[in-house]
Design a protein around this motif. Sequence first.
Motif, PDB file in Angstrom:
ATOM      1  N   SER A  33      47.935  11.210 108.675  1.00 41.93           N
ATOM      2  CA  SER A  33      46.955  10.622 107.769  1.00 41.93           C
ATOM      3  C   SER A  33      46.876  11.456 106.503  1.00 41.93           C
ATOM      4  CB  SER A  33      45.578  10.578 108.438  1.00 41.93           C
ATOM      5  OG  SER A  33      45.114  11.912 108.674  1.00 41.93           O
ATOM      6  N   LYS A  34      46.119  10.982 105.535  1.00 44.40           N
ATOM      7  CA  LYS A  34      45.941  11.732 104.289  1.00 44.40           C
ATOM      8  C   LYS A  34      45.373  13.120 104.578  1.00 44.40           C
ATOM      9  CE  LYS A  34      43.122  11.741 100.079  1.00 44.40           C
ATOM     10  NZ  LYS A  34      42.101  10.991  99.313  1.00 44.40           N
ATOM     11  N   ARG A  37      48.010  15.306 106.022  1.00 42.58           N
ATOM     12  CA  ARG A  37      48.986  15.747 105.014  1.00 42.58           C
ATOM     13  C   ARG A  37      48.417  16.871 104.167  1.00 42.58           C
ATOM     14  NH1 ARG A  37      49.454  10.114 104.602  1.00 42.58           N
ATOM     15  NH2 ARG A  37      48.509  10.031 102.535  1.00 42.58           N
ATOM     16  N   GLU A  58      45.518  17.731  97.001  1.00 40.60           N
ATOM     17  CA  GLU A  58      45.043  16.420  97.464  1.00 40.60           C
ATOM     18  C   GLU A  58      45.824  15.296  96.787  1.00 40.60           C
ATOM     19  OE1 GLU A  58      40.946  13.733  97.773  1.00 40.60           O
ATOM     20  OE2 GLU A  58      40.864  15.809  97.070  1.00 40.60           O
ATOM     21  N   ALA A  61      49.133  14.923  98.418  1.00 41.27           N
ATOM     22  CA  ALA A  61      49.026  14.209  99.698  1.00 41.27           C
ATOM     23  C   ALA A  61      48.923  12.706  99.464  1.00 41.27           C
ATOM     24  CB  ALA A  61      47.814  14.715 100.472  1.00 41.27           C
ATOM     25  N   ILE A  62      48.268  12.302  98.389  1.00 37.42           N
ATOM     26  CA  ILE A  62      48.119  10.885  98.075  1.00 37.42           C
ATOM     27  C   ILE A  62      49.455  10.268  97.680  1.00 37.42           C
ATOM     28  CG2 ILE A  62      47.105   9.254  96.428  1.00 37.42           C
ATOM     29  CD1 ILE A  62      44.616  11.042  96.382  1.00 37.42           C
ATOM     30  N   PRO A  65      52.659   9.204 100.756  1.00 30.83           N
ATOM     31  CA  PRO A  65      51.913   8.565 101.850  1.00 30.83           C
ATOM     32  C   PRO A  65      52.597   8.579 103.215  1.00 30.83           C
ATOM     33  CG  PRO A  65      52.828   6.928 100.350  1.00 30.83           C
ATOM     34  CD  PRO A  65      53.029   8.256  99.699  1.00 30.83           C
ATOM     35  N   ASP A 162      45.077   5.319  98.980  1.00 36.23           N
ATOM     36  CA  ASP A 162      44.498   5.690 100.282  1.00 36.23           C
ATOM     37  C   ASP A 162      45.306   5.023 101.382  1.00 36.23           C
ATOM     38  OD1 ASP A 162      41.970   7.174  99.488  1.00 36.23           O
ATOM     39  OD2 ASP A 162      41.639   5.273  98.446  1.00 36.23           O
ATOM     40  N   ASP A 163      45.182   5.561 102.592  1.00 38.30           N
ATOM     41  CA  ASP A 163      45.834   4.934 103.737  1.00 38.30           C
ATOM     42  C   ASP A 163      45.257   3.536 103.926  1.00 38.30           C
ATOM     43  OD1 ASP A 163      47.215   7.268 104.093  1.00 38.30           O
ATOM     44  OD2 ASP A 163      45.868   8.055 105.628  1.00 38.30           O
TER      45      ASP A 163
END
Length: 323
Positions: A33-34, A37, A58, A61-62, A65, A162-163
């Motif tokens: 998940s975010k 990560r 952050e 990480a985005i 994905p 976002d996921d």
Amino acid sequence: ILVVMATNMPESLDEALLRPGRIDRMYRVGYPSKAGRIRTYEGYFAKVANSLTKEEVEKLAIITPYATGATIKDLVNESLIMAIRNARTSVTWADVIKAKQLKQLGPSEDVEYIERERHATAVHEACHAVMAYRIRKHMDIDIATIEKGAEYLGMVASIPPDDQFTRWKSEYQSDILVSLASLAGERLFFEGDNSSGVSGDLESATTIASLMEGHWGMGSTISSHASNRRFEVGAPGGGKGPDQNDRELRRALSDRIEDNLNQLLERVEQLLKQNRQEVLALAHALETYKTLPGDDVAAVINCENGTLADGRPYADASFMNEI
């Protein structure tokens, strides 16, 4: 007995092994998940000198994905290599972005376009990018490039902020609009002409439109085309209903798909005319820099100063007239 198996092809397992009672528990492990990560990036970056902020980690990480632990480790190592090549021992955000581009796109073929083809490719990708920035709100632009790769002349890649596990009709329509932007844009800027480079975009748009109309309940009929074929019941209605409007809704699937694509193409044409200046500005920036990260694409469109590209000159009317 608990058996732990790691395979990318579960269908390759012997069916006898999967019968009840043979394996106590089966776990399916997906992508991190975010949040996962972020923690993984923090762990690997803690092992190398770097100047990345919490916000940048952050953001990384985005924009990655589907990164796994192995690909995250590989990206951090490549970022360090980028820093060392520039005679530094500390990794910067610019190093990370360059490493990501290399891993995502691979090394460019380092070919030089003739001027006409370079300009046409830049306009083609600028149309995709402007449409994505203005219309596709469920995804962010990751990168735009006109550097030739093994299977493309240029590309605009987008990622979800976002996921996300479900998709909506309006989102798929915006995906089609972005795909059709190349055809509409080439015809707009090149006096009705267009290149063969739009073939992949048309394939993508047609695939999505087909699934919307026949599978996802996002078209003019309700029944599933897949189920109709499976049970050999044929298309709904068959044109025998008493209402002419009802028969029109139940025409051949291919006709409905084509009509939907034509309507969306007309919408794209209008949107590109409204954003003509933005397309020209971004095409010029792509010819200048060849590859732009998503933040710089936004900077050029909004006439702001970005990390790599300075979009402020595009606010100058005389400069735009020259372009």
